[in-house]
Write an enzyme that holds these catalytic residues in place. Structure first.
Site, PDB file in Angstrom:
ATOM      1  N   HIS A 131       0.850  -1.187   0.000  1.00  0.00           N
ATOM      2  CA  HIS A 131       0.000   0.000   0.000  1.00  0.00           C
ATOM      3  C   HIS A 131       0.890   1.243   0.000  1.00  0.00           C
ATOM      4  CE1 HIS A 131      -4.019  -1.655   1.831  1.00  0.00           C
ATOM      5  NE2 HIS A 131      -4.097  -1.549   0.518  1.00  0.00           N
ATOM      6  N   CYS A 188      -2.575   2.708   9.158  1.00  0.00           N
ATOM      7  CA  CYS A 188      -3.561   1.686   8.761  1.00  0.00           C
ATOM      8  C   CYS A 188      -4.770   1.690   9.688  1.00  0.00           C
ATOM      9  CB  CYS A 188      -2.919   0.291   8.762  1.00  0.00           C
ATOM     10  SG  CYS A 188      -1.729   0.025   7.448  1.00  0.00           S
TER      11      CYS A 188
END
Length: 261
Positions: free
Chosen positions: A156, A254
């Protein structure tokens, strides 16, 4: 944010996940609660989404959406195991009074979409598809800068780059160059010549999975060199240990979906 009530490594969808390594759930809960309290101690409001049994990665709320100017662009997860999370978060947003635009292409929220001044930095290569970048640009009317990720450890964008705030001009970022393709590295160099460059050790400690409010940077304490560089630039590093979440490939950012109204 979403409490890690059901957090575990039940499947492996990135290189960090090993179903044979157990999660210390009590420690994970304590670390998550500490992060919530640290945010509140620094003047930030924290809203919580109820966790859903059977969705162990729902704690990673950043992947659920991108919220800019009070508008919500929802997620469509790459992994089958995570797809039900989209509906759970969409329900929360609608109950809170937001309209949600569902992504048509695979798109994992702030995991790969990072607002940076007037731009949105957008990662692709492992999760979010480039088609989603076009959707985001059309929806928000903001220029989207596509960046190719090439190292599966940094699957990511938010594991390899974070926005520091509007320091000068278009603001500044911290990033790990080797996570990006050569062309994307050149784009970043042109856009952010004063960027904070992280070492591989800092990146592997999830030091780039950080949250900045423009003054304070909530960062993994293991990212020693990065913390030193941020301090030299005048930022206040606020170390928060979320090491238990690294077992699932996650960290501070996150676990944090930022609502920009």
């Amino acid at each position: 944010m979403c409490e890690p009530r059901y957090f575990e490594v039940r499947y492996a969808i990135n290189p960090w996940m090993n179903t044979g390594v157990p999660v210390d759930l009590d420690l994970a809960r304590d670390q998550w609660r500490t992060l919530v309290q640290v945010y509140r101690d620094h003047g930030h409001a924290v809203e919580t989404v109820a966790p859903v049994e059977g969705l162990p990665d729902m704690v990673f709320s950043a992947n659920a959406a991108l919220v800019v100017d009070g508008r919500v662009f929802g997620s469509s997860f790459h992994a089958t195991e995570r797809r039900p999370e989209s509906a759970a978060y969409e329900t929360w947003f609608k109950e809170a009074g937001y309209d949600v635009h569902p992504a048509e292409s695979v798109c994992e929220g702030e995991g790969d979409l990072i607002p940076a001044g007037r731009f949105v930095m957008a990662g692709t290569g492992f999760r979010t598809r480039r088609d989603a970048h076009r959707e985001v640009q059309e929806f928000f009317g903001r220029p989207v800068i596509s960046l190719d990720l090439v190292d599966p450890r940094f699957y990511h964008l938010d594991t390899a780059l974070f926005f520091l705030g509007n320091e000068t001009g278009e603001g500044n970022v911290a990033y790990y160059p080797a996570a990006f393709s050569p062309g994307s590295r050149e784009v970043l160099q042109r856009l952010y010549p004063r960027a904070v460059i992280a070492t591989e050790e800092d990146a592997l400690s999830f030091g780039l999975n950080s949250v900045s409010d423009g003054r304070h940077v909530f960062v993994a304490p293991q990212a020693h060199d990065l913390i030193d560089k941020l301090t030299q630039r005048g930022y206040i590093a606020v170390p928060v240990d979320l090491s238990e979440f690294r077992k699932s490939g996650g960290g501070i950012k996150c676990c944090t979906l930022e609502i920009r109204s």
